[in-house]
Design an enzyme around this catalytic site. Structure first.
Site, PDB file in Angstrom:
ATOM      1  N   HIS A  65     -15.252   1.872   0.028  1.00 60.12           N
ATOM      2  CA  HIS A  65     -14.166   2.833   0.070  1.00 60.12           C
ATOM      3  C   HIS A  65     -14.638   4.429  -0.308  1.00 60.12           C
ATOM      4  O   HIS A  65     -14.348   5.161   0.752  1.00 60.12           O
ATOM      5  CB  HIS A  65     -12.975   2.743  -1.156  1.00 60.12           C
ATOM      6  CG  HIS A  65     -12.449   1.334  -0.929  1.00 60.12           C
ATOM      7  ND1 HIS A  65     -11.680   0.947   0.243  1.00 60.12           N
ATOM      8  CD2 HIS A  65     -12.311   0.514  -1.823  1.00 60.12           C
ATOM      9  CE1 HIS A  65     -11.050  -0.178   0.051  1.00 60.12           C
ATOM     10  NE2 HIS A  65     -11.750  -0.393  -1.122  1.00 60.12           N
ATOM     11  N   ARG A  94     -16.936  -3.346  -4.155  1.00 61.06           N
ATOM     12  CA  ARG A  94     -15.752  -2.999  -2.917  1.00 61.06           C
ATOM     13  C   ARG A  94     -15.569  -1.513  -2.831  1.00 61.06           C
ATOM     14  O   ARG A  94     -15.535  -1.008  -1.836  1.00 61.06           O
ATOM     15  CB  ARG A  94     -14.693  -3.769  -3.008  1.00 61.06           C
ATOM     16  CG  ARG A  94     -14.648  -5.142  -2.745  1.00 61.06           C
ATOM     17  CD  ARG A  94     -13.381  -5.857  -3.088  1.00 61.06           C
ATOM     18  NE  ARG A  94     -12.290  -5.445  -2.037  1.00 61.06           N
ATOM     19  CZ  ARG A  94     -12.118  -5.815  -0.718  1.00 61.06           C
ATOM     20  NH1 ARG A  94     -12.818  -6.717  -0.308  1.00 61.06           N
ATOM     21  NH2 ARG A  94     -11.084  -5.335  -0.232  1.00 61.06           N
ATOM     22  N   LEU A 118      -3.948  19.974  13.807  1.00 59.57           N
ATOM     23  CA  LEU A 118      -3.788  18.544  13.465  1.00 59.57           C
ATOM     24  C   LEU A 118      -2.776  18.180  12.579  1.00 59.57           C
ATOM     25  O   LEU A 118      -2.746  18.915  11.265  1.00 59.57           O
ATOM     26  CB  LEU A 118      -5.067  17.935  13.303  1.00 59.57           C
ATOM     27  CG  LEU A 118      -5.105  16.575  13.066  1.00 59.57           C
ATOM     28  CD1 LEU A 118      -4.722  15.666  14.252  1.00 59.57           C
ATOM     29  CD2 LEU A 118      -6.327  15.885  12.481  1.00 59.57           C
ATOM     30  N   TRP A 132      -1.459  -3.293  -3.647  1.00 57.61           N
ATOM     31  CA  TRP A 132      -1.130  -3.312  -5.160  1.00 57.61           C
ATOM     32  C   TRP A 132      -1.432  -4.607  -5.931  1.00 57.61           C
ATOM     33  O   TRP A 132      -1.610  -4.809  -6.982  1.00 57.61           O
ATOM     34  CB  TRP A 132       0.483  -2.834  -5.669  1.00 57.61           C
ATOM     35  CG  TRP A 132       0.742  -1.639  -5.349  1.00 57.61           C
ATOM     36  CD1 TRP A 132       1.620  -1.077  -4.123  1.00 57.61           C
ATOM     37  CD2 TRP A 132       0.166  -0.516  -5.734  1.00 57.61           C
ATOM     38  NE1 TRP A 132       1.680   0.216  -4.318  1.00 57.61           N
ATOM     39  CE2 TRP A 132       0.864   0.755  -5.175  1.00 57.61           C
ATOM     40  CE3 TRP A 132      -0.689  -0.093  -7.004  1.00 57.61           C
ATOM     41  CZ2 TRP A 132       0.608   2.010  -5.610  1.00 57.61           C
ATOM     42  CZ3 TRP A 132      -0.831   1.127  -7.458  1.00 57.61           C
ATOM     43  CH2 TRP A 132      -0.204   2.304  -6.771  1.00 57.61           C
ATOM     44  N   ARG A 136      -4.743  -8.104  13.727  1.00 56.80           N
ATOM     45  CA  ARG A 136      -3.426  -8.114  13.354  1.00 56.80           C
ATOM     46  C   ARG A 136      -3.216  -6.492  12.736  1.00 56.80           C
ATOM     47  O   ARG A 136      -4.115  -5.820  12.934  1.00 56.80           O
ATOM     48  CB  ARG A 136      -3.394  -8.859  12.205  1.00 56.80           C
ATOM     49  CG  ARG A 136      -4.353  -8.639  10.959  1.00 56.80           C
ATOM     50  CD  ARG A 136      -4.082  -9.530   9.712  1.00 56.80           C
ATOM     51  NE  ARG A 136      -5.165  -9.173   8.811  1.00 56.80           N
ATOM     52  CZ  ARG A 136      -6.229  -9.957   8.561  1.00 56.80           C
ATOM     53  NH1 ARG A 136      -6.428 -10.930   9.366  1.00 56.80           N
ATOM     54  NH2 ARG A 136      -7.013  -9.865   7.559  1.00 56.80           N
ATOM     55  N   ASP A 160     -10.152  -0.652   8.635  1.00 61.16           N
ATOM     56  CA  ASP A 160     -10.496  -1.889   7.526  1.00 61.16           C
ATOM     57  C   ASP A 160     -12.086  -2.060   7.653  1.00 61.16           C
ATOM     58  O   ASP A 160     -12.478  -1.778   8.848  1.00 61.16           O
ATOM     59  CB  ASP A 160      -9.650  -3.084   8.517  1.00 61.16           C
ATOM     60  CG  ASP A 160      -9.955  -4.311   7.783  1.00 61.16           C
ATOM     61  OD1 ASP A 160      -9.993  -4.595   6.475  1.00 61.16           O
ATOM     62  OD2 ASP A 160      -9.806  -5.454   8.481  1.00 61.16           O
ATOM     63  N   GLY A 161     -12.443  -2.868   6.480  1.00 62.93           N
ATOM     64  CA  GLY A 161     -13.629  -3.304   6.491  1.00 62.93           C
ATOM     65  C   GLY A 161     -14.430  -2.570   5.318  1.00 62.93           C
ATOM     66  O   GLY A 161     -15.676  -2.960   5.232  1.00 62.93           O
TER      67      GLY A 161
END
Length: 250
Positions: free
Chosen positions: A39, A35, A133, A71, A196, A22-23
């Site tokens: 990402h 934004r 992994l 979405w 959350r 998040d963020g």
């Protein structure tokens, strides 16, 4: 600056680390950019986290990349995210294969654009025999969707007499989830300062240790992962038992 990595007890590593990344958007806005810039920069954080887990020998890492609720975001941002997903798979696939990383994807994959689905299928196929992994990417995922789909499949099997209703247990139900071959997370990390779970692995997180960080995802680095693991190792995991019972079991 000395690394905190040396403080990690390699004999008590979590088998499965899950991360809510998040963020990104807030990080980009602080930089005066759109934004999607966040990402794009978050990809380096993913790369470092995957490398760190691989180096430590952690078997499973799950990353919450795109929720079903995402979405609802502006179409321009969704398009940019899907394009970034394709370019990231292209740029990182050789590295995943070289480093023995197995890619697993959970979520409503059929809802993704066809070109993204094809890229994912190719990456999954190419890495399916890797034994290092296990990198689990949650795309178009929500826990309520996953649990609902599991309940529907379970009900259908009962209706078709493939399973008696009386045979339903927690283990039975878990076998209908998308994570049926994946151990439940022992440590969940959420970056970005929010507290959350955002509809992520709600069934699987029943006894997971939660770690919240104020760091925005594009700034998350290996040292931050090490700090979360050290915090995890300081905790006493009781699973409903008393502390004395846990100590006696040891």
């Amino acid at each position: 600056m000395s690394s905190v990595k040396g403080k990690i007890d390699l004999q008590r590593l979590p088998v499965h680390v899950a991360i809510i990344m998040d963020g990104n958007g807030r990080w980009a806005l602080k930089q005066g950019n759109q934004r999607v810039f966040g990402h794009q920069n978050g990809v380096e954080s993913v790369r470092q986290t995957v490398e760190a887990c691989g180096e430590l020998g952690i078997p499973f890492l799950s990353l919450y990349a795109f929720s079903k609720e995402n979405w609802c975001r502006p179409q321009q941002e969704i398009n940019a995210l899907m394009s970034l997903m394709v370019s990231t798979i292209d740029s990182e696939l050789d590295s995943l294969a070289k480093n023995n990383v197995k890619l697993i994807v959970i979520g409503d994959i059929a809802n993704l654009p066809t070109n993204v689905q094809n890229k994912l299928l190719n990456a999954i196929t190419r890495t399916e025999k890797n034994t290092g992994l296990n990198l689990v990417i949650a795309l178009s995922y929500s826990s309520k969707w996953e649990i609902t789909q599991a309940a529907l499949r379970l009900a259908l099997d009962i209706k078709e007499n493939k399973l008696p209703a009386g045979a339903i247990t927690e283990e039975t139900f878990s076998g209908y989830l998308t994570t049926k071959h994946i151990p439940d997370p022992e440590l969940l990390i959420r970056t970005g300062g929010e507290f959350r779970l955002s509809n992520f692995l709600l069934w699987q997180l029943a006894y997971t240790e939660l770690y919240f960080s104020d760091i925005l995802w594009p700034d998350f680095r290996k040292e931050n992962l090490y700090e979360a693991i050290i915090d995890f190792q300081k905790r006493e995991r009781r699973f409903g038992k008393t502390g004395e019972q846990v100590k006696n079991c040891d």
